[in-house]
Scaffold this active site. Structure first.
Site, PDB file in Angstrom:
ATOM      1  N   ASP A 290      40.769 -78.329  13.333  1.00  0.00           N
ATOM      2  CA  ASP A 290      41.664 -78.613  12.213  1.00  0.00           C
ATOM      3  C   ASP A 290      40.959 -79.396  11.105  1.00  0.00           C
ATOM      4  O   ASP A 290      40.238 -80.355  11.372  1.00  0.00           O
ATOM      5  CB  ASP A 290      42.843 -79.439  12.752  1.00  0.00           C
ATOM      6  CG  ASP A 290      43.854 -79.747  11.675  1.00  0.00           C
ATOM      7  OD1 ASP A 290      44.429 -78.791  11.129  1.00  0.00           O
ATOM      8  OD2 ASP A 290      44.050 -80.942  11.362  1.00  0.00           O
ATOM      9  N   GLU A 332      39.064 -74.220  10.680  1.00  0.00           N
ATOM     10  CA  GLU A 332      40.148 -74.171   9.709  1.00  0.00           C
ATOM     11  C   GLU A 332      39.635 -74.881   8.466  1.00  0.00           C
ATOM     12  O   GLU A 332      39.731 -76.092   8.330  1.00  0.00           O
ATOM     13  CB  GLU A 332      41.403 -74.871  10.242  1.00  0.00           C
ATOM     14  CG  GLU A 332      42.630 -74.589   9.387  1.00  0.00           C
ATOM     15  CD  GLU A 332      43.204 -75.787   8.649  1.00  0.00           C
ATOM     16  OE1 GLU A 332      44.108 -75.597   7.827  1.00  0.00           O
ATOM     17  OE2 GLU A 332      42.743 -76.920   8.853  1.00  0.00           O
TER      18      GLU A 332
HETATM   19  C1  GLC Z   1      45.735 -78.469   8.749  1.00  0.00           C
HETATM   20  C2  GLC Z   1      47.049 -77.991   9.301  1.00  0.00           C
HETATM   21  C3  GLC Z   1      48.169 -78.556   8.480  1.00  0.00           C
HETATM   22  C4  GLC Z   1      48.092 -80.060   8.525  1.00  0.00           C
HETATM   23  C5  GLC Z   1      46.698 -80.566   8.120  1.00  0.00           C
HETATM   24  C6  GLC Z   1      46.497 -81.997   8.482  1.00  0.00           C
HETATM   25  O1  GLC Z   1      45.489 -78.011   7.490  1.00  0.00           O
HETATM   26  O2  GLC Z   1      47.079 -76.598   9.310  1.00  0.00           O
HETATM   27  O3  GLC Z   1      49.414 -78.110   8.926  1.00  0.00           O
HETATM   28  O4  GLC Z   1      49.037 -80.603   7.660  1.00  0.00           O
HETATM   29  O5  GLC Z   1      45.670 -79.857   8.798  1.00  0.00           O
HETATM   30  O6  GLC Z   1      46.309 -82.156   9.855  1.00  0.00           O
END
Ligand code: GLC
Length: 635
Positions: A290, A332
């Site tokens: 993440d 991500e």
């Molecule tokens: C990522 C997640 C999102 C979250 C962010 C902070 O982008 O997909 O939903 O708000 O991380 O953890």
């Protein structure tokens, strides 16, 4: 450090680590495990080199490595025989995730099935749909009621009690595995919640735990950092820091209750490595890494995508290769495309979301022009060998228009104006728009805005416009065929609409992404087998696509190769296989469009359209595509 080569230094460091391990009973046990030591031999040098670069200035750098190898060794010894068997299988078939059998699904545990038991009960459905990969949104202990949909983690070793227990998660992982489905969980590396034990101790002023976060006594350093950082969630707080009750300031890139971890402190690296390996042993197959872009901070930079982030990811990856070899990473990074690709590498993240393709597919629907998407496939799709995109139509998050301004400029579009148009279009402030999206983090200071909304609502199903179903299927056809793992946001396969009830929930009302995080659409699922209903039509279409994907060998792994169609509304790409090629053509216009026969001159006279099973003559007069039609031509 000194005049020895990295290789020599690594050898000396390893000898030291082994010597220290040999001092304890457990250390000796670790050293006796031939498999473990064999893998350590291969990967130690990577970890050593990264540690030396990041933490080599510290007098305790080598002892940090001893601790790290001990954590790894312990974790390996505790790894269950079932998981060790998977490790072996996947080591002998390292490209297993490139198969065209791969199909992903994603859902929230509570919203989709109430709890882990509910998810277990849905396994037959997942299997029937053809899933081989299930991403459960964050399910760990987190503050209530504000927790950013679980992305504020209070303990990586406890499941949120309303969802179940760690034991149930372990059991679920095993049940999924038996059903041929890999478990994907988030590793929220960048931050913890303010209720995590480390954060609580930091807030109490404990120096050791304060050093795990970016905490400063006054505003001077935070203000200096903020000269160059971006505001990510301006609706929550401005800048990158928030003030603690004792007057100090802590770095919070996202919400005020999510505190960024300080990886310049090796204790943080070790602590998170331990959490990662713990979860690997619970049975996680893929970690969704993440918000990776933000993991390292450096004054006078935007503190995003810094080179050190890649070093951290490589070191974490190497730890998995040693202690949980079958575990893979998905990055991500929803950032500029130049940066997205930098995370994709077998020794970093083997998988990555494809945010550009996702956003540009919507862009093409809005403009009825596939030029930008086509350019992205041509230019931005090529990733490291043996790595795969995860192609999605919608996620639980907003859609951000992360295309490159330079790419847009080449096609005669001004990035800023084009984003403004797209935002207006998708929130239905543009004449003729079919989309029903909701603005997310509308920032009047710099004009930034992103879009929330489900696939169906953005595609026109909510506004009951013609062609909504065709649009949904067109976008999913692209996710299924451009190369990599397609990911279905579960509920999309029955046309889930926006859920506006979040507005009445004080904990959610300020975060419009909840509009696209609807609950399990019971009645839509109930209608899915009836072809006269809308859910039934969408479901049949998605099932057909899944079947086509799984029976079309050319779609395995790899990547799409651009194909110039000569018609701006028609996207073309090819998927070459060993013996034949599939040419995909997608019409983004709401009117019929032509491709002239000259485009097919180097191809055989006829090709089979896998979608309709008709033979198509390519030489007659070219091909006409109906509004939103897609063809998969095998030749
Ligand atoms: C990522 C997640 C999102 C979250 C962010 C902070 O982008 O997909 O939903 O708000 O991380 O953890």
């Amino acid at each position: 450090m000194n005049s020895l080569s990295v290789d020599q230094q690594a050898r000396a460091a390893k000898a030291y680590v082994f010597q220290e391990l040999a001092k304890s009973k457990q250390g000796l046990e670790i050293l006796q495990d031939k498999d473990f030591v064999g893998r350590l031999d291969i990967h130690f040098i990577k970890i050593f080199a990264i540690f030396a670069e990041l933490y080599g200035y510290r007098h305790d750098c080598l002892d940090q490595l001893v601790d790290l190898v001990t954590i790894c060794g312990k974790s390996w010894l505790e790894r269950s025989p079932e998981l060790q068997k998977i490790d072996q299988q996947r080591e002998s078939d390292p490209q297993w995730y490139m198969s065209n059998q791969m199909l992903g699904g994603v859902c929230y545990v509570d919203r989709y099935a109430k709890n882990l038991t509910g998810i277990k009960e849905r396994i037959p459905y997942f299997q029937d749909l053809g899933l081989t990969y299930l991403h459960l949104m964050p399910l760990f202990l987190s503050p209530q009621p504000l927790n950013d949909g679980g992305y504020a983690v209070s303990s990586y070793r406890e499941v949120q009690p309303t969802l179940g227990s760690m034991e149930q998660l372990r059991e679920l992982a095993s049940e999924l595995r038996k059903a041929g489905i890999s478990l994907v969980l988030d590793l929220v590396f960048n931050h913890t919640s303010n209720e995590h034990r480390w954060a609580r101790k930091a807030a109490e002023g404990d120096p050791e735990h304060s050093a795990m976060y970016w905490i400063f006594p006054d505003r001077s350093v935070p203000s200096a950092f903020e000269q160059t950082t971006r505001e990510i969630f301006p609706d929550d707080h401005s800048g990158s820091f928030i003030q603690l009750p004792d007057g100090r300031f802590v770095w919070s890139t996202f919400h005020h209750f999510q505190w960024d971890l300080n990886y310049s402190n090796p204790a943080v690296f070790r602590a998170m490595a331990a959490e990662m390996l713990y979860l690997a042993n619970v049975g996680v197959d893929f970690f969704r890494m993440d918000a990776v872009a933000f993991m390292w901070k450096q004054m006078n930079t935007d503190c995003e995508n810094l080179p050190e982030v890649h070093k951290l990811l490589r070191a974490f990856n190497a730890l998995c290769r040693i202690a949980a070899p079958s575990v893979l990473f998905k990055s991500e990074a929803i950032v500029h495309p130049d940066y997205v690709v930098q995370y994709i590498d077998r020794s970093e993240c083997q998988l990555s979301y494809n945010p550009l393709q996702m956003a540009l597919a919507w862009e093409a629907l809005a403009t009825r022009d596939a030029s930008m998407l086509s350019q992205a496939i041509e230019r931005r799709h090529n990733i490291a060998r043996d790595c795969a995109w995860v192609n999605y139509v919608r996620s639980h998050d907003d859609i951000g228009w992360t295309f490159s301004d330079e790419d847009a400029q080449e096609l005669g579009r001004n990035g800023t104006n084009h984003r403004k148009f797209l935002n207006a279009f998708f929130v239905n402030r543009y004449p003729g728009s079919f989309a029903r999206g909701v603005p997310f983090q509308d920032n009047p200071k710099n004009g930034d805005c992103r879009i929330s909304g489900t696939t169906a609502s953005l595609a026109g199903l909510e506004s009951m416009q013609d062609h909504a179903i065709e649009r949904i299927l067109l976008l999913y056809s692209i996710a299924m065929s451009t190369g990599g793992i397609p990911l279905i946001y579960l509920g999309d396969e029955v046309g889930q609409l926006n859920d506006y009830s979040y507005i009445n929930d004080a904990a959610k009302t300020d975060d419009s992404r909840w509009v696209n995080r609807a609950h399990y659409p019971e009645s839509r699922y109930a209608e899915r087998h009836d072809p006269h209903t809308i859910p039934g039509k969408i479901y049949a279409g998605i099932r057909h696509l899944i079947h086509l994907r799984k029976t079309t060998g050319e779609l395995a792994g790899g990547r799409a190769v651009g194909f110039y169609t000569g018609s701006p509304a028609i996207l073309g790409y090819q998927r070459p296989g060993p013996h034949s090629t599939v040419l995909c053509l997608c019409n983004f216009a709401d009117s019929a469009q032509w491709i002239g026969r000259d485009r097919f001159m180097r191809m055989p006279v006829e090709a089979m359209d896998l979608v309709s099973r008709y033979m198509i003559n390519l030489r007659d007069a070219g091909i006409e595509l109906r509004p939103y039609q897609f063809l998969w031509l095998r030749y």
